[in-house]
Scaffold this active site. Structure first.
Site, PDB file in Angstrom:
ATOM      1  N   PRO A 191      47.164  35.994  32.107  1.00  0.00           N
ATOM      2  CA  PRO A 191      46.291  36.786  31.227  1.00  0.00           C
ATOM      3  C   PRO A 191      47.056  37.594  30.181  1.00  0.00           C
ATOM      4  CG  PRO A 191      46.196  37.599  33.516  1.00  0.00           C
ATOM      5  CD  PRO A 191      47.231  36.513  33.470  1.00  0.00           C
ATOM      6  N   HIS A 241      37.466  45.064  17.906  1.00  0.00           N
ATOM      7  CA  HIS A 241      38.751  45.654  18.244  1.00  0.00           C
ATOM      8  C   HIS A 241      39.837  45.048  17.388  1.00  0.00           C
ATOM      9  CE1 HIS A 241      42.275  46.786  20.442  1.00  0.00           C
ATOM     10  NE2 HIS A 241      41.543  47.739  20.968  1.00  0.00           N
ATOM     11  N   TYR A 266      47.517  36.051  18.169  1.00  0.00           N
ATOM     12  CA  TYR A 266      46.857  36.971  19.096  1.00  0.00           C
ATOM     13  C   TYR A 266      45.346  36.734  19.115  1.00  0.00           C
ATOM     14  CZ  TYR A 266      46.438  41.642  21.341  1.00  0.00           C
ATOM     15  OH  TYR A 266      46.214  42.678  22.198  1.00  0.00           O
ATOM     16  N   LYS A 277      43.814  34.644  26.823  1.00  0.00           N
ATOM     17  CA  LYS A 277      43.368  33.360  26.265  1.00  0.00           C
ATOM     18  C   LYS A 277      42.399  32.592  27.171  1.00  0.00           C
ATOM     19  CE  LYS A 277      45.947  33.522  22.559  1.00  0.00           C
ATOM     20  NZ  LYS A 277      45.340  34.091  21.370  1.00  0.00           N
ATOM     21  N   TYR A 300      50.216  48.509  25.054  1.00  0.00           N
ATOM     22  CA  TYR A 300      51.190  47.734  25.817  1.00  0.00           C
ATOM     23  C   TYR A 300      52.383  48.638  26.098  1.00  0.00           C
ATOM     24  CZ  TYR A 300      48.618  43.536  24.396  1.00  0.00           C
ATOM     25  OH  TYR A 300      47.650  42.587  24.201  1.00  0.00           O
TER      26      TYR A 300
HETATM   27  P1  RFL Z   1      35.932  30.863  36.398  1.00  0.00           P
HETATM   28  O1  RFL Z   1      35.460  32.065  35.625  1.00  0.00           O
HETATM   29  O2  RFL Z   1      36.963  31.059  37.427  1.00  0.00           O
HETATM   30  O3  RFL Z   1      34.631  30.196  37.045  1.00  0.00           O
HETATM   31  C1  RFL Z   1      34.742  29.181  37.999  1.00  0.00           C
HETATM   32  C2  RFL Z   1      33.511  29.255  38.887  1.00  0.00           C
HETATM   33  O4  RFL Z   1      33.563  28.146  39.784  1.00  0.00           O
HETATM   34  C3  RFL Z   1      33.148  28.573  41.078  1.00  0.00           C
HETATM   35  N1  RFL Z   1      33.713  27.639  42.065  1.00  0.00           N
HETATM   36  C4  RFL Z   1      32.965  26.733  42.754  1.00  0.00           C
HETATM   37  N2  RFL Z   1      31.655  26.473  42.744  1.00  0.00           N
HETATM   38  C5  RFL Z   1      31.204  25.486  43.556  1.00  0.00           C
HETATM   39  N3  RFL Z   1      32.028  24.775  44.398  1.00  0.00           N
HETATM   40  C6  RFL Z   1      33.362  25.012  44.426  1.00  0.00           C
HETATM   41  N4  RFL Z   1      34.163  24.313  45.235  1.00  0.00           N
HETATM   42  C7  RFL Z   1      33.885  26.036  43.584  1.00  0.00           C
HETATM   43  N5  RFL Z   1      35.128  26.533  43.363  1.00  0.00           N
HETATM   44  C8  RFL Z   1      35.003  27.494  42.433  1.00  0.00           C
HETATM   45  C9  RFL Z   1      33.703  29.994  41.170  1.00  0.00           C
HETATM   46  O5  RFL Z   1      33.013  30.755  42.163  1.00  0.00           O
HETATM   47  C10 RFL Z   1      33.476  30.508  39.756  1.00  0.00           C
HETATM   48  O6  RFL Z   1      32.230  31.144  39.617  1.00  0.00           O
HETATM   49  O7  RFL Z   1      36.475  29.720  35.408  1.00  0.00           O
HETATM   50  P2  RFL Z   1      36.107  29.409  33.881  1.00  0.00           P
HETATM   51  O8  RFL Z   1      34.634  29.267  33.699  1.00  0.00           O
HETATM   52  O9  RFL Z   1      37.003  28.315  33.501  1.00  0.00           O
HETATM   53  O10 RFL Z   1      36.494  30.741  33.076  1.00  0.00           O
HETATM   54  C11 RFL Z   1      37.832  31.151  32.984  1.00  0.00           C
HETATM   55  C12 RFL Z   1      37.909  32.688  32.847  1.00  0.00           C
HETATM   56  O11 RFL Z   1      37.180  33.284  33.929  1.00  0.00           O
HETATM   57  C13 RFL Z   1      39.365  33.166  32.877  1.00  0.00           C
HETATM   58  O12 RFL Z   1      40.186  32.297  32.114  1.00  0.00           O
HETATM   59  C14 RFL Z   1      39.515  34.571  32.267  1.00  0.00           C
HETATM   60  O13 RFL Z   1      38.856  35.532  33.047  1.00  0.00           O
HETATM   61  C15 RFL Z   1      40.994  34.919  32.101  1.00  0.00           C
HETATM   62  N6  RFL Z   1      41.172  36.307  31.659  1.00  0.00           N
HETATM   63  C16 RFL Z   1      40.987  36.653  30.343  1.00  0.00           C
HETATM   64  N7  RFL Z   1      40.654  35.688  29.436  1.00  0.00           N
HETATM   65  C17 RFL Z   1      40.404  36.034  28.136  1.00  0.00           C
HETATM   66  O14 RFL Z   1      40.135  35.115  27.314  1.00  0.00           O
HETATM   67  N8  RFL Z   1      40.435  37.354  27.715  1.00  0.00           N
HETATM   68  C18 RFL Z   1      40.738  38.372  28.569  1.00  0.00           C
HETATM   69  O15 RFL Z   1      40.721  39.548  28.171  1.00  0.00           O
HETATM   70  C19 RFL Z   1      41.067  38.039  29.946  1.00  0.00           C
HETATM   71  N9  RFL Z   1      41.349  39.002  30.857  1.00  0.00           N
HETATM   72  C20 RFL Z   1      41.494  37.295  32.595  1.00  0.00           C
HETATM   73  C21 RFL Z   1      41.568  38.648  32.162  1.00  0.00           C
HETATM   74  C22 RFL Z   1      41.741  36.980  33.942  1.00  0.00           C
HETATM   75  C23 RFL Z   1      42.077  37.961  34.852  1.00  0.00           C
HETATM   76  N10 RFL Z   1      42.335  37.597  36.203  1.00  0.00           N
HETATM   77  C24 RFL Z   1      41.654  38.176  37.283  1.00  0.00           C
HETATM   78  C25 RFL Z   1      43.111  36.409  36.438  1.00  0.00           C
HETATM   79  C26 RFL Z   1      41.895  39.638  33.073  1.00  0.00           C
HETATM   80  C27 RFL Z   1      42.159  39.303  34.433  1.00  0.00           C
HETATM   81  C28 RFL Z   1      42.535  40.414  35.380  1.00  0.00           C
END
Ligand code: RFL
Length: 396
Positions: free
Chosen positions: A298, A79, A393, A302, A206
């Site tokens: 988000p 992309h 970006y 990042k 956007y």
């Molecule tokens: P995660 O993915 O939140 O995983 C953490 C895991 O820990 C578990 N957990 C526990 N397990 C045991 N005991 C406990 N006490 C626990 N507490 C929590 C949880 O169940 C979970 O499985 O963290 P991690 O690995 O650091 O990854 C981070 C990413 O998930 C996050 O930064 C991204 O999704 C942010 N984000 C985006 N990031 C990008 O780089 N590109 C994107 O296009 C993008 N789009 C987004 C996004 C985040 C979004 N939301 C919902 C905030 C779009 C959205 C809508």
């Protein structure tokens, strides 16, 4: 006193099976480290949690370098164009040929997590699902522990030489290290929607509308993510499908020639835009990676990228410590990872200011509106500004 069968020992205990925890565990298993991942949710939940989609070239390189990119290389798509749409102007930026000249790879996070889990199990890693980490302790000793409770209510203790806190921004690991040095609530809420319909455009869109931001992010051939800035008091239910499509149509300046491809909204949630920045990502032998280190909005996609980059740094540090008795990289871990996080925060904040109109009750609203328009004009016309945008970006 713990009975023997209730104490499980590993070299590294990883809290959380998101992108950070799973990349880290894969890298540790690859060097033969005994490593246990604790995840409070079920495998099915983890493999179906739709979040990110846009992967930066540096994160893709990390995944390729460690044999974790088969799925994204096969099914991901490149992309490289995004488009800004306002009520009176539209422009495209081919960011893949601006700045550092690199594109994103779009691969839904749940597919990446599914691949990482399968590969970890193939490499002999252990993942305990439906096992919640409830407390951590003895962090300043060489035998820190995590106390867990499984779905049957059984309480056990996991010990290791290091604990890796990859349990997200609200996890227990983040609460066990020094608190954030800076917290910012941006006062902005998004309604995040997953729609079962093909993307309305090949580009990220956007919508920079006076009424509020709207976003369109392609995910796959039949799933598209949309965002709508909404009132902080709204609930997901206050947005009927009619209201959603009316607002998206207006804010994304859709026309009969460029309509939105509609479909049922299959998931909706509210995302409050918050930022948290720490000075230290470590307490003794507990080190954080991913969202546990930093709450980041988000707005610039990042979070998952920081998680992947941090996991590689942490894997290197733990491997040096445990295989070569060299603590230098563990001691330097915060100093190495924080600049990446701070740059991502800075650009995410820059994006927040670009994408959102000032709050109507902001006494500086008129001034802010002029600045925003000038910034968009500059982005539309200045090659230097476009290069700056493109580099940040896709950069991490
Ligand atoms: P995660 O993915 O939140 O995983 C953490 C895991 O820990 C578990 N957990 C526990 N397990 C045991 N005991 C406990 N006490 C626990 N507490 C929590 C949880 O169940 C979970 O499985 O963290 P991690 O690995 O650091 O990854 C981070 C990413 O998930 C996050 O930064 C991204 O999704 C942010 N984000 C985006 N990031 C990008 O780089 N590109 C994107 O296009 C993008 N789009 C987004 C996004 C985040 C979004 N939301 C919902 C905030 C779009 C959205 C809508």
């Amino acid at each position: 006193m713990w009975c023997k069968s209730d104490v499980i020992d590993s070299e590294v205990v990883v809290l959380g099976a998101g992108p950070a925890g799973l990349v880290l565990a894969n890298l540790l298993c690859a060097v033969g480290m005994r490593c246990t991942v604790l995840e409070r949710r079920s495998r099915e939940w983890v493999e179906n949690r739709a979040r990110a989609g846009f992967l930066a070239p540096d994160s893709v390189e990390v995944l390729r370098r460690h044999g974790l990119a088969e799925g994204l290389d096969r099914y991901g798509s490149t992309h490289e164009i995004c488009e800004f749409r306002g009520p009176d102007r539209k422009f495209e930026l081919s960011y893949g040929s601006l700045g550092s000249g690199r594109p994103h790879t779009v691969y839904p996070q749940q597919l990446l997590v599914t691949d990482l889990l399968a590969e970890l199990l193939r490499r002999g890693g252990t993942v305990e699902f439906e096992t919640t980490a409830e407390a951590v302790g003895d962090l300043d000793s060489d035998r820190p522990w995590v106390q867990t409770r499984d779905a049957a209510g059984r309480v056990r203790r996991h010990t290791g030489q290091f604990l890796a806190g990859c349990d997200g921004a609200r996890g227990i690991a983040a609460a066990a290290v020094p608190p954030p040095a800076a917290i910012r609530d941006h006062g902005i809420t998004w309604l995040a929607l997953l729609v079962q319909a093909p993307p309305s455009s090949a580009n990220v869109l956007y919508g920079v509308h006076p009424e509020g931001f709207a976003g369109h992010m392609p995910r796959s051939a039949d799933i598209t993510r949309y965002y709508l800035q909404c009132d902080p008091e709204d609930t997901p239910e206050s947005w009927s499908e009619q209201r959603v499509w009316d607002a998206l149509t207006r804010r994304l300046a859709a026309t009969d020639q460029e309509p939105l491809s509609r479909g049922p909204v299959v998931e909706r949630s509210l995302v409050r835009l918050r930022s948290e920045i720490r000075d230290s990502l470590r307490q003794g032998r507990l080190l954080l990676a991913g969202d546990a280190c930093t709450a980041i909005s988000p707005s610039a996609a990042k979070g998952a990228n920081l998680a992947i980059m941090g996991a590689e740094l942490l894997a290197r540090a733990l491997t040096a410590a445990l295989r070569h008795h060299d603590m230098t990289a563990v001691d330097r871990y915060s100093a190495d990872y924080l600049p990446m996080i701070q740059r991502a925060q800075e650009f995410s904040h820059w994006m927040i200011e670009l994408l959102h109109p000032p709050a109507p009750d902001d006494p500086q609203a008129a001034y802010q509106r002029v600045l925003r328009r000038a910034r968009l004009d500059s982005l539309a016309t200045s090659r230097h500004h476009q290069d700056f945008f493109a580099e940040n970006y896709v950069g991490i």
